[in-house]
Design a protein around this motif. Structure first.
Motif, PDB file in Angstrom:
ATOM      1  N   GLY A  11      -8.984  19.277 -43.377  1.00 35.08           N
ATOM      2  CA  GLY A  11      -9.667  19.983 -44.453  1.00 35.08           C
ATOM      3  C   GLY A  11     -10.694  19.078 -45.105  1.00 35.08           C
ATOM      4  O   GLY A  11     -11.114  18.067 -44.531  1.00 35.08           O
ATOM      5  N   TRP A  12     -11.075  19.434 -46.325  1.00 30.12           N
ATOM      6  CA  TRP A  12     -12.058  18.649 -47.063  1.00 30.12           C
ATOM      7  C   TRP A  12     -11.630  18.490 -48.515  1.00 30.12           C
ATOM      8  O   TRP A  12     -11.098  19.425 -49.118  1.00 30.12           O
ATOM      9  N   THR A  28      -9.785  21.888 -49.433  1.00 28.21           N
ATOM     10  CA  THR A  28      -9.758  23.071 -48.589  1.00 28.21           C
ATOM     11  C   THR A  28      -8.604  22.979 -47.602  1.00 28.21           C
ATOM     12  O   THR A  28      -8.181  21.887 -47.233  1.00 28.21           O
ATOM     13  N   PRO A  29      -8.117  24.130 -47.156  1.00 27.65           N
ATOM     14  CA  PRO A  29      -7.116  24.104 -46.089  1.00 27.65           C
ATOM     15  C   PRO A  29      -7.729  23.567 -44.791  1.00 27.65           C
ATOM     16  O   PRO A  29      -8.950  23.588 -44.616  1.00 27.65           O
ATOM     17  N   HIS A  31      -9.116  23.243 -41.148  1.00 34.17           N
ATOM     18  CA  HIS A  31      -9.819  24.049 -40.148  1.00 34.17           C
ATOM     19  C   HIS A  31     -10.332  25.387 -40.688  1.00 34.17           C
ATOM     20  O   HIS A  31     -10.277  26.400 -40.004  1.00 34.17           O
ATOM     21  N   THR A  32     -10.809  25.386 -41.938  1.00 37.06           N
ATOM     22  CA  THR A  32     -11.418  26.587 -42.515  1.00 37.06           C
ATOM     23  C   THR A  32     -12.834  26.253 -42.953  1.00 37.06           C
ATOM     24  O   THR A  32     -13.180  25.086 -43.160  1.00 37.06           O
ATOM     25  N   ASP A  33     -13.639  27.277 -43.115  1.00 37.07           N
ATOM     26  CA  ASP A  33     -15.005  27.104 -43.590  1.00 37.07           C
ATOM     27  C   ASP A  33     -14.952  26.607 -45.037  1.00 37.07           C
ATOM     28  O   ASP A  33     -14.400  27.290 -45.911  1.00 37.07           O
ATOM     29  N   PRO A  34     -15.518  25.427 -45.350  1.00 38.47           N
ATOM     30  CA  PRO A  34     -15.427  24.898 -46.713  1.00 38.47           C
ATOM     31  C   PRO A  34     -16.392  25.540 -47.706  1.00 38.47           C
ATOM     32  O   PRO A  34     -16.244  25.362 -48.914  1.00 38.47           O
ATOM     33  N   TRP A  35     -17.397  26.290 -47.242  1.00 37.42           N
ATOM     34  CA  TRP A  35     -18.429  26.796 -48.151  1.00 37.42           C
ATOM     35  C   TRP A  35     -17.898  27.682 -49.271  1.00 37.42           C
ATOM     36  O   TRP A  35     -18.380  27.582 -50.401  1.00 37.42           O
ATOM     37  N   TRP A  37     -15.172  27.336 -50.873  1.00 39.45           N
ATOM     38  CA  TRP A  37     -14.596  26.397 -51.838  1.00 39.45           C
ATOM     39  C   TRP A  37     -15.703  25.617 -52.560  1.00 39.45           C
ATOM     40  O   TRP A  37     -15.605  25.376 -53.753  1.00 39.45           O
TER      41      TRP A  37
END
Length: 109
Positions: A11-12, A28-29, A31-35, A37
């Motif tokens: 994540g990030w 962020t969780p 392997h998800t798109d961070p945008w 968040w």
């Protein structure tokens, strides 16, 4: 300024910095798109108004910790409003003052 660092889980860690102060943060969780968040943390981050002086909105210690995080390996700049400037030598040019002998009254010899 918004910056992000990858987490070991994939994540990030995202931080919003305003005038040298941490104004918002989230993770962020994996392997998800961070945008989504990034958008949410920027919208909900603390409003920090600039003031007089070199660190008007944060302590020098907070600004140093943030700078250390921003310059760590893997941290990425996501967005920046304005310019990010950091003095090349900063206070290092005065380091010799710390090593000067002083008389008992406290004045440099």
């Amino acid at each position: 300024m918004t910056a992000a660092a990858p987490t070991p889980e994939g994540g990030w860690d995202i931080a919003v910095i305003r005038h040298g102060r941490l104004a918002g943060a989230t993770s962020t969780p994996a392997h998800t798109d961070p945008w989504p968040w990034v958008t949410a943390v920027r919208a909900s981050a603390e409003t920090v108004r600039p003031g007089p002086g070199p660190t008007p909105c944060a302590s020098a210690e907070e600004t140093e910790l943030i700078h250390r995080w921003l310059t760590a390996a893997g941290v990425r700049l996501v967005s920046l409003d304005g310019q990010w400037a950091s003095p090349v030598a900063a206070a290092a040019r005065d380091i010799s003052l710390l090593h000067r002998p002083q008389d008992p009254a406290g004045a440099p010899e």
